[in-house]
Design a protein around this motif. Structure first.
Motif, mmCIF file in Angstrom:
data_model
loop_
_atom_site.group_PDB
_atom_site.id
_atom_site.type_symbol
_atom_site.label_atom_id
_atom_site.label_comp_id
_atom_site.label_asym_id
_atom_site.label_seq_id
_atom_site.Cartn_x
_atom_site.Cartn_y
_atom_site.Cartn_z
ATOM 1 N N ALA A 221 -5.266 0.743 4.777
ATOM 2 C CA ALA A 221 -3.653 1.252 4.716
ATOM 3 C C ALA A 221 -3.174 0.094 5.792
ATOM 4 O O ALA A 221 -1.975 -0.113 5.689
ATOM 5 C CB ALA A 221 -3.579 2.378 4.930
ATOM 6 N N GLU A 222 -3.718 0.133 7.067
ATOM 7 C CA GLU A 222 -3.072 -0.612 8.139
ATOM 8 C C GLU A 222 -2.867 -2.122 7.633
ATOM 9 O O GLU A 222 -1.604 -2.529 7.856
ATOM 10 C CB GLU A 222 -3.976 -1.012 9.249
ATOM 11 N N ARG A 223 -3.716 -2.608 7.066
ATOM 12 C CA ARG A 223 -3.710 -4.058 6.338
ATOM 13 C C ARG A 223 -2.551 -4.211 5.471
ATOM 14 O O ARG A 223 -1.693 -5.160 5.247
ATOM 15 C CB ARG A 223 -4.820 -4.713 5.936
ATOM 16 N N HIS A 224 -2.687 -3.264 4.379
ATOM 17 C CA HIS A 224 -1.517 -3.110 3.579
ATOM 18 C C HIS A 224 -0.233 -3.124 3.826
ATOM 19 O O HIS A 224 0.771 -3.954 3.541
ATOM 20 C CB HIS A 224 -1.528 -1.850 2.484
ATOM 21 N N LEU A 225 0.125 -2.166 4.987
ATOM 22 C CA LEU A 225 1.424 -1.993 5.695
ATOM 23 C C LEU A 225 1.886 -3.436 6.462
ATOM 24 O O LEU A 225 2.998 -3.790 6.311
ATOM 25 C CB LEU A 225 1.396 -1.038 6.381
ATOM 26 N N GLU A 226 1.071 -3.849 6.983
ATOM 27 C CA GLU A 226 1.265 -5.244 7.764
ATOM 28 C C GLU A 226 1.841 -6.325 6.636
ATOM 29 O O GLU A 226 2.697 -7.034 6.950
ATOM 30 C CB GLU A 226 -0.256 -5.646 8.375
ATOM 31 N N ASP A 243 8.273 -0.036 -0.230
ATOM 32 C CA ASP A 243 7.865 0.909 -1.085
ATOM 33 C C ASP A 243 6.429 1.396 -0.561
ATOM 34 O O ASP A 243 5.482 0.448 -0.398
ATOM 35 C CB ASP A 243 7.593 0.414 -2.693
ATOM 36 N N LEU A 244 6.524 2.746 0.067
ATOM 37 C CA LEU A 244 5.155 2.844 0.683
ATOM 38 C C LEU A 244 4.208 3.801 -0.235
ATOM 39 O O LEU A 244 3.154 4.291 0.397
ATOM 40 C CB LEU A 244 5.751 3.923 1.897
ATOM 41 N N THR A 245 4.287 3.666 -1.411
ATOM 42 C CA THR A 245 3.351 4.373 -2.452
ATOM 43 C C THR A 245 1.859 3.843 -2.082
ATOM 44 O O THR A 245 1.092 4.586 -2.038
ATOM 45 C CB THR A 245 3.815 4.133 -3.810
ATOM 46 N N GLY A 246 1.811 2.609 -2.189
ATOM 47 C CA GLY A 246 0.476 2.149 -1.780
ATOM 48 C C GLY A 246 -0.326 2.574 -0.607
ATOM 49 O O GLY A 246 -1.208 2.741 -0.404
ATOM 50 N N PHE A 247 0.662 2.244 0.301
ATOM 51 C CA PHE A 247 0.080 2.685 1.736
ATOM 52 C C PHE A 247 -0.165 4.102 1.857
ATOM 53 O O PHE A 247 -1.408 4.341 2.358
ATOM 54 C CB PHE A 247 1.309 2.476 2.974
#
Length: 300
Positions: A221-226, A243-247
């Protein structure tokens, strides 16, 4: 019951080496409960309250050092560290028990207990803190990701004591913490989340509590949001929160909860999903709003 009251770190470490089976006590908010109920009978207690070095807080460069007996009440208020204490840790400190508990409970005791539900733990994970442990053999630094081994068990050796916590304090950071419980206050968390965004170093930290045998890091999740925040090298902040759904899904996927009397595993995953998105959105919007107002992106 036997009792020792060291007056310095050197004296503390000497006593600990000689009596590794004695129980350390500072605020006593966790230690004294099983003792008072007769479920624990340690051969002796080592009182940390009179070791002045353990109550100190200092900041050097980009690192904040918090002594082991600094209380959650002190962290909550900020005091001379106002503007320097990581915001996620301040918010977490406010959620600990009652005012009476926060006045005595310490960050070192929270670490020593090593409960998966420790309120400070997700914030320390998100901020990539380090624990300074000492013994008569010397001192060593333990990364927070390596500190927790299983419920109630840490990486501390029998003769070691938590002396301090070192927390990186980036120049520009926005952070949030949230926890869910069966009531609104004075509650052990059913699930908790901390999100820390380092806008200077372009790095995200996500810590989880009460959803695994130890506090957890949601690395994917950290890498995704970065990748969402910094798709290419640039200095500007996003115009709007992405869009924060994936995070949120990746954060919930990092959890390994169980069913117990406080909540089901399914409920815990759902709560993590909701709180992760909420915390990230608030942290991102705080930076965006500061940027729009022309203010310096400073720690709150």
């Amino acid at each position: 019951m036997n009792y020792a009251r060291p007056g310095s770190v050197a004296e503390l470490l000497k006593i600990r080496a000689e009596r590794p089976d004695w129980t350390l006590v500072a605020g006593g908010t966790d230690v004294m409960v099983p003792i008072n109920f007769g479920r624990s009978r340690p051969p002796g207690l080592i009182d940390l309250a009179h070791v002045p070095e353990l109550a100190l807080r200092s900041r050097e460069g980009g690192t904040l050092t918090i002594g082991a007996t600094v209380t959650f009440g002190a962290l909550e208020r900020g005091g001379p560290l106002n503007g320097g204490t990581p915001p996620a840790l301040v918010i977490a400190a406010r959620s600990v028990g009652s005012p009476q508990i926060r006045a005595t409970a310490t960050i070192g005791g929270n670490l020593g207990t090593s409960s998966p539900a420790g309120d400070a733990h997700p914030a320390l994970v998100a901020c990539r803190a380090e624990i300074v442990a000492g013994s008569a053999r010397g001192t060593r630094v333990i990364a927070v990701d390596d500190f927790f081994l299983r419920p109630g068990r840490s990486a501390l050796a029998r003769d070691e004591v938590v002396l301090a916590v070192r927390v990186p304090v980036p120049e520009h950071t926005t952070q949030q913490f949230a926890k869910a419980g069966v009531r609104n206050a004075m509650v052990i968390s059913v699930a908790s989340v901390a999100v820390a965004i380092d806008w200077t170093g372009r790095r995200v930290g996500v810590g989880l509590g009460s959803v695994g045998p130890t506090p957890l890091r949601a690395a994917e999740a950290e890498r995704h949001l970065e990748r969402l925040l910094w798709p290419e090298p640039r200095e500007v902040y996003p115009a709007t929160a992405p869009d924060l759904t994936g995070f949120a899904e990746l954060t919930a996927g990092a959890a390994t909860p169980i069913d117990d009397v406080r909540g089901t595993a399914a409920y815990r995953r759902h709560v993590i999903r909701v709180m992760a998105a909420r915390c990230a959105r608030r942290a991102i919007n705080e930076a965006i709003n500061e940027g729009r107002s022309g203010e310096t992106h400073r720690q709150r």
